[in-house]
Structures are given as structure tokens and as C-alpha cells.
Scaffold this motif. Structure first.
Motif, short mmCIF file in Angstrom:
data_model
loop_
_atom_site.label_atom_id
_atom_site.label_comp_id
_atom_site.label_asym_id
_atom_site.label_seq_id
_atom_site.Cartn_x
_atom_site.Cartn_y
_atom_site.Cartn_z
N ILE B 34 1.02 -1.19 0.03
CA ILE B 34 0.09 0.07 -0.01
C ILE B 34 1.05 1.14 0.09
N GLY B 35 0.37 2.26 -0.25
CA GLY B 35 1.06 3.50 -0.25
C GLY B 35 0.29 4.69 -1.06
N ALA B 36 0.76 5.97 -1.11
CA ALA B 36 0.09 6.91 -1.71
C ALA B 36 0.49 6.73 -3.07
N ASN B 37 -0.26 8.03 -3.99
CA ASN B 37 0.14 8.08 -5.36
C ASN B 37 1.38 8.17 -5.53
N GLY B 38 2.17 7.50 -6.39
CA GLY B 38 3.58 8.13 -6.71
C GLY B 38 4.48 7.36 -5.78
N LEU B 190 -0.75 -7.84 -3.97
CA LEU B 190 -1.86 -6.87 -4.32
C LEU B 190 -1.51 -5.52 -4.04
N VAL B 191 -1.56 -4.55 -5.29
CA VAL B 191 -1.10 -3.18 -4.99
C VAL B 191 -2.46 -2.51 -4.85
N GLU B 192 -2.39 -1.58 -3.86
CA GLU B 192 -3.78 -0.98 -3.72
C GLU B 192 -3.51 0.71 -2.90
N GLN B 193 -4.61 1.37 -3.55
CA GLN B 193 -4.41 2.97 -2.80
C GLN B 193 -5.49 2.76 -1.68
N ASN B 194 -6.43 1.80 -1.77
CA ASN B 194 -7.42 1.54 -0.94
C ASN B 194 -6.93 0.64 -0.06
N ALA B 195 -6.28 1.32 1.27
CA ALA B 195 -5.66 0.59 2.14
C ALA B 195 -6.79 -0.37 3.08
N ALA B 202 -5.27 -9.08 2.99
CA ALA B 202 -3.91 -9.74 2.96
C ALA B 202 -3.46 -10.14 4.28
N LYS B 203 -2.33 -11.21 4.18
CA LYS B 203 -1.89 -11.46 5.42
C LYS B 203 -0.95 -10.60 5.72
N TYR B 204 0.13 -10.17 4.92
CA TYR B 204 1.26 -9.46 5.07
C TYR B 204 1.24 -8.11 4.25
N ALA B 205 1.80 -6.90 4.98
CA ALA B 205 1.77 -5.94 3.99
C ALA B 205 3.03 -5.13 4.15
N TYR B 206 3.19 -4.22 2.98
CA TYR B 206 4.29 -3.52 3.03
C TYR B 206 3.83 -1.96 2.74
N VAL B 207 4.39 -1.17 3.58
CA VAL B 207 3.87 0.39 3.15
C VAL B 207 5.11 0.93 2.55
N LEU B 208 4.75 1.29 1.04
CA LEU B 208 5.73 2.02 0.35
C LEU B 208 5.60 3.60 0.48
N GLU B 209 6.49 4.27 0.71
CA GLU B 209 6.64 5.68 0.78
C GLU B 209 7.82 6.47 0.01
N THR B 210 7.57 7.10 -1.08
CA THR B 210 8.60 7.62 -1.92
C THR B 210 9.96 6.75 -2.08
N GLY B 211 9.27 5.42 -2.88
CA GLY B 211 10.49 4.72 -3.33
C GLY B 211 11.10 3.81 -2.19
N ARG B 212 10.81 3.92 -0.84
CA ARG B 212 11.30 3.02 0.26
C ARG B 212 10.19 2.21 1.03
N ASP B 221 -1.73 -6.27 12.15
CA ASP B 221 -0.84 -5.27 13.05
C ASP B 221 -0.78 -3.90 12.43
N LEU B 222 -0.62 -3.87 11.08
CA LEU B 222 -0.47 -2.62 10.52
C LEU B 222 -1.74 -1.83 10.44
N ARG B 223 -2.92 -2.64 10.61
CA ARG B 223 -4.07 -1.84 10.84
C ARG B 223 -4.20 -1.15 12.07
N GLU B 224 -3.54 -1.63 13.01
CA GLU B 224 -3.61 -1.13 14.29
C GLU B 224 -2.54 0.07 14.58
N ASN B 225 -1.53 0.24 13.58
CA ASN B 225 -0.36 0.95 13.72
C ASN B 225 -0.86 2.54 13.58
N GLU B 226 -0.33 3.30 14.37
CA GLU B 226 -0.72 4.73 14.45
C GLU B 226 -0.49 5.38 13.05
N HIS B 227 0.68 5.20 12.57
CA HIS B 227 1.11 6.00 11.56
C HIS B 227 0.12 5.66 10.22
#
Lengths: 300, 235
Positions: B34-38, B190-195, B202-212, B221-227
């Protein structure tokens, strides 16, 4: 009075019919050339400016093999088709593949190749018109005063046969689908495992071979010169713009339309006016329906 | 691991789109990015399919290194993608679109069987099999894109923004089919903007931000994550 009028009407209808037959012949070789050009543009996204010279190369294969070396005419035609197809493969490999991400570069490279082919023809055969003794002088008298020569019939039959075969190939075979898929979306085609290199090779071979066979079959009718490609390529571009860029069926229908208009205006007025009318036709299409008569609307 | 991506970099002309991204995909279940546009989500999938050039790093699929290979070789290895924006062939029929997915296969009876099973997943496509694909609705086009990818008999399926432009009801329908596909034994990235939806599936997730990769972990766990809650789940 009545008999004179009847005679005038009879002469006019003969002239009309004869002109229609001439137009069918013109449409035949024009669509062979235009469809090849559209196929190459559709699959590879490059405008092949050397397409007229591929047509010329087909004609000179017949000059060399049939006129000079006295091979049977149809053997020379088949050889011309295959030879020009191979020229197409060479262009794909040496020009268009390295310049794939640069369509303008491909276009300019094809102009360079056009000059090479022209020069090769001049060096090999000289700049003068090559007159070829037609393999057949037979004529069919369809009606009193309406004639179709056998040589022209060959061209018409070849166009109908080859273009129908191409249509079936594109609709019914796996490679044909892949070719249409590439023409519509290259990246999405690549994601299906379709190799763009392979499909480009096939498109280039077919497109070039169609121009080659048009040149080979019409050679006895037009007296080839190394510069005969020029007028043909202009006509082919008009046809493609009228038919809609990337539309194979559009190219065939536009070729027929253009050939009829051009032949009729040439017969009843003159050739210069016919060229002007052709260009005006193109301008009208560009103004009224810029995607061509059969071009797709905006895609969602 | 079925797929291991190690520190890959992708550059578009001079702009870096991915700056050392590593992900791992097991041979079952759904992994989401998941992650923002771009942020580089689509670039990631394009790199996996061989459409974007990998300038550094390695991609390993089932014990074989696949970065630098042309797209058709990667499809042949078993990675299929339903790309962003669906990218169906507008002037092919529905059935022809689906059959292009089987381009590299020659096992005719099984192709027919798989075509039937795609029509089983998407009965609506069967009704429209002879229609031009451009006449379909957005949801139906997405079905064609997924069905087409399935026709290559993939061992890993990449889905890029399948929810884009679809009404929530329709995405639920697509989501149900994705779950079916995974149950059938094909793992999915699955790549999605709709997090919200992606983390639900999903079982496992990665959050992508500006190429990292800025964050990774079990989806619940990520659903509970503050950020993640703040940035992607609307609070």
C-alpha cells in the motif's frame, strides 16, 4: 436524333464501365501497399517512409529475374515478394528495433533506407524507365468497348486473395490475435508473454512482402523507375489518413474510395485535378473526422 | 520464499522511483503493497514483470534470478499481471482477450478447461464472450484483466489497483474472486491505494513511501499502527 442519342448513351456507359474496371485495378494495388504500411505502423508504431521503395524493389526484382534472366514471370513475382519481405526483416532488425523507443528516429532512418534503395536501383539498372514485355497480352472483352487485360486481372486477383488471407490470419490464428493485441497495447501484450520482437518481425515481413508483390505484379504495366516509390507513398498516406490510422479494414475501404475518385476524375478531367481532389478529400476528412472515416473514437 | 526482491532500484530517466526496496512473498496467500500515489507501487510490479529496468538489486523467483529478463520470459516463468488501468485490448472480443493470456501455452485441452474456469469465476464474461471488450463496463473490464492473467496459469499473480474506479459493491465482488483464486493455490501480490480493503484481504503488508519500504508487518498489526491509521485509513 434518337439514334445519335442512343449512341452517345452507349458510348458513355462503355466509358463508365471501363473507368470502373480501371478503378478496381488501381484500388487493388493501392490497397496492397496501404495495408502493409498500416500493419507496420499499427504493430511497430513507426511510419515506414521507405514503403514506396519496397514497392519499387519488388518491381525491379521482376525487371532483373524476368526481363534480364528470362525466368518465368510468376517465379519472378514470388521471388520479388520473398526478397522484399526479407528487406523488411532487415529494416526491422537494423533500423526499427534499435530505435523502438524513438518513433521519429525510426521514421528518419526509414528515409535514409529509402535513399539507399533508390541508389541501389540506379546503380544496378540506371535511371531510365525499364520497359518490360508483359508476360501476357491477353484481353477480356467484357462488353463492346470494355476491356480488362489479363495482366491487370492478375493484380486484382492477387489483392483479393492476399488481403483475404491476411484477414483470416489476423482473425483466426493465435499469432494474428497477438498482432492485433500488440497494435492496441504493446505493454499489455508483453504482459501476456507476447514477444514484441517476434511480432514486429512478422508484421514487417508481411507488410514489406505485400508492397513487393504489388510492385512485382504491376511492373509490366507501369514501366519501373528508381523513383516510382514517391507517388505511391503519397497516395498511401492519403489513403491511411482517410481510412483512419491503424485501421486495416479502413485502409482497404479508403483505397477503393480513393482509387474510384482518382480514376474517374483522371478519365473525365485530368490527372492533375485528380491529385488535387485526392488531397482535398484528405483535408476534408482531417477537418470533419480527424481519426479517419473508420478510426476509433476516443478510448476510455 | 516463492519471490524474493533484494534491494532493488529503478530509475526513470534520472528520477529514482524505487530506492532499494526488498520484499518477500511466500507460496500462498496475499501480500499487499500500500502507499500513496507516486510512492512506487506500480513501478514495483512493473519491475517484477520486466517492464521497468532494474538498475541495482536482485529479483529471485522460485530459485531463479529474473531481473533483467524480458517480459515474455517472466510470464513463461509463471508471473502474470493484471496491470493498472486494466489495459484490456479494446478491439478484441472478450474471449480473444482471455485467450491472449494463454499465448505461451500449447496444452489445448487445458486451455479450454481454464477458459471454462475463468467463466466460472466471472459468469458475466461468459454472457459477453463475443462482445468487443471496449463495450464492457469498468468492473467487467477488470474481470477481463484478471481472467486474462489467470489464463497464463500463473504461479504468482500481480494485481495493480483492481479497485480503481469501481463502486464499492463491485470491488467486494472482485475481492471475493481474489480470495477464491488464492484458495485455488495461486499467491497474489495486491497493490492498492485503498488500504482499508487491502489490509482486510492480505496476510502481510508493506507500506511504500517515496520509493522505500517505510513499514512492514502482518496486515492485522498494520491496521492498528498509528501511522498507518493516520496516513492511509483516514484516522
Amino acid at each position: 436524333m434518337g439514334r445519335v442519342l442512343a449512341k452517345v448513351i452507349a458510348t458513355m456507359s462503355e466509358l463508365l464501365l471501363q473507368t470502373m474496371i480501371n478503378a478496381v485495378y488501381a484500388a487493388s494495388y493501392m490497397s496492397l501497399i496501404a495495408v502493409g504500411l498500416v500493419l507496420i505502423f499499427g504493430v511497430m508504431g513507426v511510419i515506414n517512409f521507405a514503403h514506396g521503395e519496397l514497392y519499387m524493389a519488388g518491381a525491379y526484382t521482376v525487371v532483373g529475374l524476368y526481363s534480364f534472366m528470362a525466368l518465368p514471370f510468376f517465379a519472378a513475382v514470388v521471388a520479388g515478394m520473398v526478397f522484399v519481405g526479407i528487406l523488411g526483416l532487415l529494416m526491422e532488425y537494423a533500423l526499427f528495433r534499435p530505435l523502438r523507443d524513438n518513433p521519429l528516429g525510426g521514421l528518419i532512418a526509414s528515409i535514409g533506407f529509402l535513399l539507399i534503395l533508390q541508389t541501389a536501383a540506379v546503380l544496378g539498372f540506371g535511371v531510365r524507365m525499364a520497359h518490360i514485355k508483359p508476360p501476357t497480352q491477353a484481353k477480356f472483352h467484357l462488353m463492346e468497348g470494355v476491356v480488362l487485360t489479363e495482366q491487370r486481372l492478375y493484380v486484382i486477383m492477387a489483392a483479393v486473395g492476399l488481403l483475404s488471407a491476411l484477414y483470416v490470419f489476423l482473425r483466426k490464428t493465435k499469432i494474428g490475435w497477438a498482432m492485433r493485441a500488440c497494435a492496441q497495447d504493446k505493454e499489455a501484450a508483453a504482459l501476456q508473454g507476447i514477444s514484441l520482437n517476434q511480432i514486429s518481425r512478422i508484421a514487417m515481413f508481411i507488410g514489406a512482402a505485400l508492397a513487393g508483390v504489388a510492385g512485382a505484379l504491376t511492373a509490366p504495366l507501369v514501366s519501373p523507375t528508381p523513383y516510382m516509390g514517391h507517388s505511391v507513398i503519397v497516395t498511401a498516406f492519403i489513403i491511411i489518413i482517410v481510412g483512419g490510422i491503424g485501421q486495416l479494414e479502413g485502409a482497404v475501404i479508403a483505397a477503393i474510395l480513393y482509387a474510384f475518385v482518382h480514376t474517374f476524375v483522371t478519365t473525365f478531367y485530368n490527372g492533375v485535378l485528380a491529385d488535387i481532389v485526392g488531397l482535398v478529400l484528405m483535408l476534408l476528412v482531417l477537418i470533419l473526422k480527424p481519426t479517419g472515416l473508420f478510426g476509433a473514437k476516443e478510448r476510455a | 520464499m516463492l519471490l524474493e526482491v533484494k534491494e532493488i532500484h529503478v530509475h526513470y530517466s534520472k528520477v529514482a522511483a524505487l530506492k532499494g526496496v526488498s520484499i518477500e512473498v511466500p507460496s500462498g496467500g496475499i501480500v499487499t503493497i500500500i502507499g500513496a500515489n507516486g510512492a512506487g507501487k506500480s513501478t514495483m510490479l512493473r519491475a517484477l514483470s520486466g517492464l521497468a529496468p532494474v538498475s541495482a538489486g536482485e529479483i529471485w523467483f522460485d530459485g531463479e534470478r529474473i531481473d533483467g529478463r524480458p517480459p515474455e520470459k517472466i510470464v513463461a516463468r509463471g508471473i502474470a499481471q493484471a496491470p493498472e488501468g486494466r489495459r484490456i485490448f479494446p478491439d478484441l472480443t472478450v474471449e480473444e482477450n482471455l485467450r491472449t493470456g494463454a499465448f505461451l501455452r500449447s496444452d489445448k485441452p487445458e486451455i479450454e478447461h481454464d477458459l471454462d474456469s475463468v467463466f466460472g469465476h466471472f459468469p458475466r464474461l461468459k454472457e459477453r464472450r463475443t462482445q468487443w471488450a471496449k463495450t464492457l463496463s469498468g468492473g467487467e473490464q477488470q474481470m477481463v484483466a484478471i481472467g486474462r492473467a489467470l489464463m497464463s496459469k500463473p504461479r504468482l499473480l500481480l494485481l495493480d489497483e483492481p479497485s480503481m474506479g469501481l463502486a464499492p459493491v463491485l470491488f467486494q465482488e472482485i475481492a471475493a474472486i481474489v480470495i477464491e483464486i488464492v484458495k485455488g493455490g495461486v499467491p497474489v501480490i495486491l497493490v492498492e491505494q485503498n488500504a482499508e480493503l487491502a489490509l482486510g484481504l492480505a496476510k502481510y503488508a508493506y507500506v511504500l513511501e517515496t520509493g522505500r519500504v517505510s513499514l512492514e508487518g502482518a496486515a492485522e498489526d498494520l491496521r492498528e499502527n498509528e501511522h498507518v491509521r493516520k496516513a492511509y485509513l483516514g484516522g
